[in-house]
Design an enzyme around this catalytic site. Structure first.
Site, mmCIF file in Angstrom:
data_model
loop_
_atom_site.group_PDB
_atom_site.id
_atom_site.type_symbol
_atom_site.label_atom_id
_atom_site.label_comp_id
_atom_site.label_asym_id
_atom_site.label_seq_id
_atom_site.Cartn_x
_atom_site.Cartn_y
_atom_site.Cartn_z
ATOM 1 N N LYS A 78 0.848 -1.201 0.000
ATOM 2 C CA LYS A 78 0.000 0.000 0.000
ATOM 3 C C LYS A 78 0.882 1.250 0.000
ATOM 4 O O LYS A 78 2.106 1.153 0.198
ATOM 5 C CB LYS A 78 -0.919 -0.028 1.218
ATOM 6 C CG LYS A 78 -0.197 0.066 2.543
ATOM 7 C CD LYS A 78 -1.139 -0.290 3.681
ATOM 8 C CE LYS A 78 -0.455 -0.130 5.017
ATOM 9 N NZ LYS A 78 -1.256 -0.696 6.113
ATOM 10 N N TYR A 112 18.222 29.891 8.977
ATOM 11 C CA TYR A 112 17.036 30.613 9.461
ATOM 12 C C TYR A 112 16.908 30.500 10.972
ATOM 13 O O TYR A 112 17.097 29.416 11.534
ATOM 14 C CB TYR A 112 15.761 30.034 8.831
ATOM 15 C CG TYR A 112 15.616 30.334 7.360
ATOM 16 C CD1 TYR A 112 15.554 31.646 6.899
ATOM 17 C CD2 TYR A 112 15.517 29.304 6.434
ATOM 18 C CE1 TYR A 112 15.408 31.909 5.544
ATOM 19 C CE2 TYR A 112 15.368 29.556 5.088
ATOM 20 C CZ TYR A 112 15.316 30.861 4.639
ATOM 21 O OH TYR A 112 15.173 31.128 3.314
HETATM 22 C C1 LIG Z 1 -0.564 -1.761 6.695
HETATM 23 C C2 LIG Z 1 -1.156 -3.037 7.133
HETATM 24 C C3 LIG Z 1 -0.339 -4.125 7.418
HETATM 25 C C4 LIG Z 1 1.176 -4.043 7.412
HETATM 26 O O1 LIG Z 1 1.604 -3.386 8.568
HETATM 27 P P1 LIG Z 1 3.162 -3.299 8.938
HETATM 28 O O2 LIG Z 1 3.184 -2.710 10.287
HETATM 29 O O3 LIG Z 1 3.779 -2.381 7.906
HETATM 30 O O4 LIG Z 1 3.698 -4.665 8.846
HETATM 31 C C5 LIG Z 1 -0.947 -5.324 7.760
HETATM 32 N N1 LIG Z 1 -2.296 -5.429 7.812
HETATM 33 C C6 LIG Z 1 -3.111 -4.404 7.559
HETATM 34 C C7 LIG Z 1 -4.577 -4.572 7.674
HETATM 35 C C8 LIG Z 1 -2.573 -3.164 7.214
HETATM 36 O O5 LIG Z 1 -3.385 -2.140 6.968
#
Ligand SMILES: *Cc1c(COP(=O)(O)O)cnc(C)c1O
Length: 374
Positions: free
Chosen positions: A44, A263
């Site tokens: 994702k 800055y």
């Molecule tokens: C993002 C996600 C994961 C992966 O999580 P990590 O902490 O990056 O391993 C697993 N399951 C679901 C439902 C997620 O949304």
């Protein structure tokens, strides 16, 4: 008159590099903890900022790809992936179900509205779904009390093929742990058929025997960041960085006691000090919350930022690298090409008061990526 740029236009020296060998290594590392469970590679957020196309070669040894976005699912299919693809939050709109059929996507069902959409969906091909339980995270899913009736309702639909069971942990990386959520999940699902998917990265590495189920869902470990930093670091889990963000020095300045930098003049030299100016700033996604003390590598040698992050520049202490000059390599996170030294993204994130996930995802569109070597 139209001005024609000479070609090729030389970009700023900033560059992001994705390491295919490290992705493969981290996937192997997860498999060792996953035992015989299958592995969803979570891609994702454009593969946590790396780019789906750029990680594909390194992660195609996974058993499936899990993501949120239909456009990203299309990209995974366009790469030639014929195996499982899971939408982690399921569909957002009834029309998405058409694409699930066309692209053969498996999808999460976490609410009544998604069951309504399925019930109204006209399809000849039943769909594989992952029914999600809210076992204590209190974001998505049916509560333990309502889970059984949601399963019964789904099971009666001709639009639905196999039903798998999933949940998500809030504290797999921390002291509270997973026992309370695991207890709720197991109590309610013990008499239901179907595959189980419960473990994210932290649960897979920290609680391997307890949580593997049929599918694990690692994200962050694939990208070489420790899921439970700072309790454990990436070296502890034998993870390798999959992204390097690097640039070069643009300028060197010699300060005397009392001189200030940048800055707000929030850094004052206590004595003679040589600093370098590197071509990276918050407009590249480098966090403005980094400040004096944030680690960086110059010519592969670990040193620290001094002063504030500007839009396009940062300033670094050159005391440990006295021969640094215009053009010297600066590594913001990842691996130095000069010495093979590693600066873990988690160290930088900690200095910025955030987590490695956010830094990876925030690399700005203006940062070019190197071609991926396969
Ligand atoms: C993002 C996600 C994961 C992966 O999580 P990590 O902490 O990056 O391993 C697993 N399951 C679901 C439902 C997620 O949304």
């Amino acid at each position: 008159m139209v001005y024609v740029f000479p070609k090729p236009i030389m970009p700023r020296p900033i560059l992001a590099t994705v390491h295919t060998d490290a992705l493969r290594h981290n996937l192997d590392r997860v498999r060792r903890s996953a035992l015989d469970a299958r592995v969803w590679a979570v891609v994702k957020a454009n593969a946590y900022g790396h780019g789906i196309e750029r990680v594909y070669e390194g992660l195609r040894g996974a058993d499936g790809f899990a993501l949120l976005d239909l456009a990203e699912a299309e990209r995974v299919r366009a790469l030639g992936w014929r195996g499982p693809v899971l939408l982690l939050e399921g569909v957002f709109d009834a029309r998405d179900l058409e694409l699930c059929s066309r692209l053969d996507l498996w999808h999460t069902v976490h609410c009544d509205e998604q069951i309504d959409m399925l019930a109204a969906h006209k399809t000849l091909k039943p769909q594989r779904v992952f029914l999600k339980m809210n076992s204590g995270m209190n974001r998505l899913g049916f509560t333990p009390e309502r889970f059984g009736s949601a399963w019964t309702r789904l099971n009666a639909l001709t639009q639905v093929d196999e039903i798998s069971l999933m949940t998500h942990f809030s504290d797999a990386d921390g002291a509270r742990g997973i026992a309370h959520q695991l207890e709720a999940f197991e109590r309610v699902t013990q008499d239901l058929p179907g595959e189980r998917s419960i473990a994210n990265s932290a649960a897979t590495l920290r609680h391997p025997g307890q949580t593997r189920g049929d599918w694990v869902r690692p994200g962050i470990v694939l990208y070489g960041s420790a899921p439970d930093f700072p309790v454990n670091d990436a070296a502890h889990w034998q993870l390798q960085p999959t992204m390097t963000l690097s640039t070069r020095l643009l300028s060197v300045q010699t300060l005397k006691a009392g001189d200030t930098i940048g800055y707000g003049s929030n850094f004052t030299a206590e004595g003679p000090l040589t600093i370098g100016v590197a071509a990276i700033g918050y407009a590249d996604g480098y966090p403005r919350h980094c400040n004096t003390g944030t680690p960086v590598l110059v010519n592969g040698v670990r040193t620290r930022m001094v002063g504030r992050v500007s839009m396009d520049m940062i300033t670094v202490d050159l005391t440990p690298v006295p021969d640094a000059k215009f053009g010297t390599e600066v590594t913001l996170w990842g691996r130095s090409t000069v010495t093979d030294a590693v600066l873990p993204i988690d160290d930088v994130a900690q200095a910025a008061g955030t987590v490695g996930y956010e830094l990876m995802c925030a690399v700005a569109p203006r940062v070019p990526f190197a071609p991926v070597d396969e």
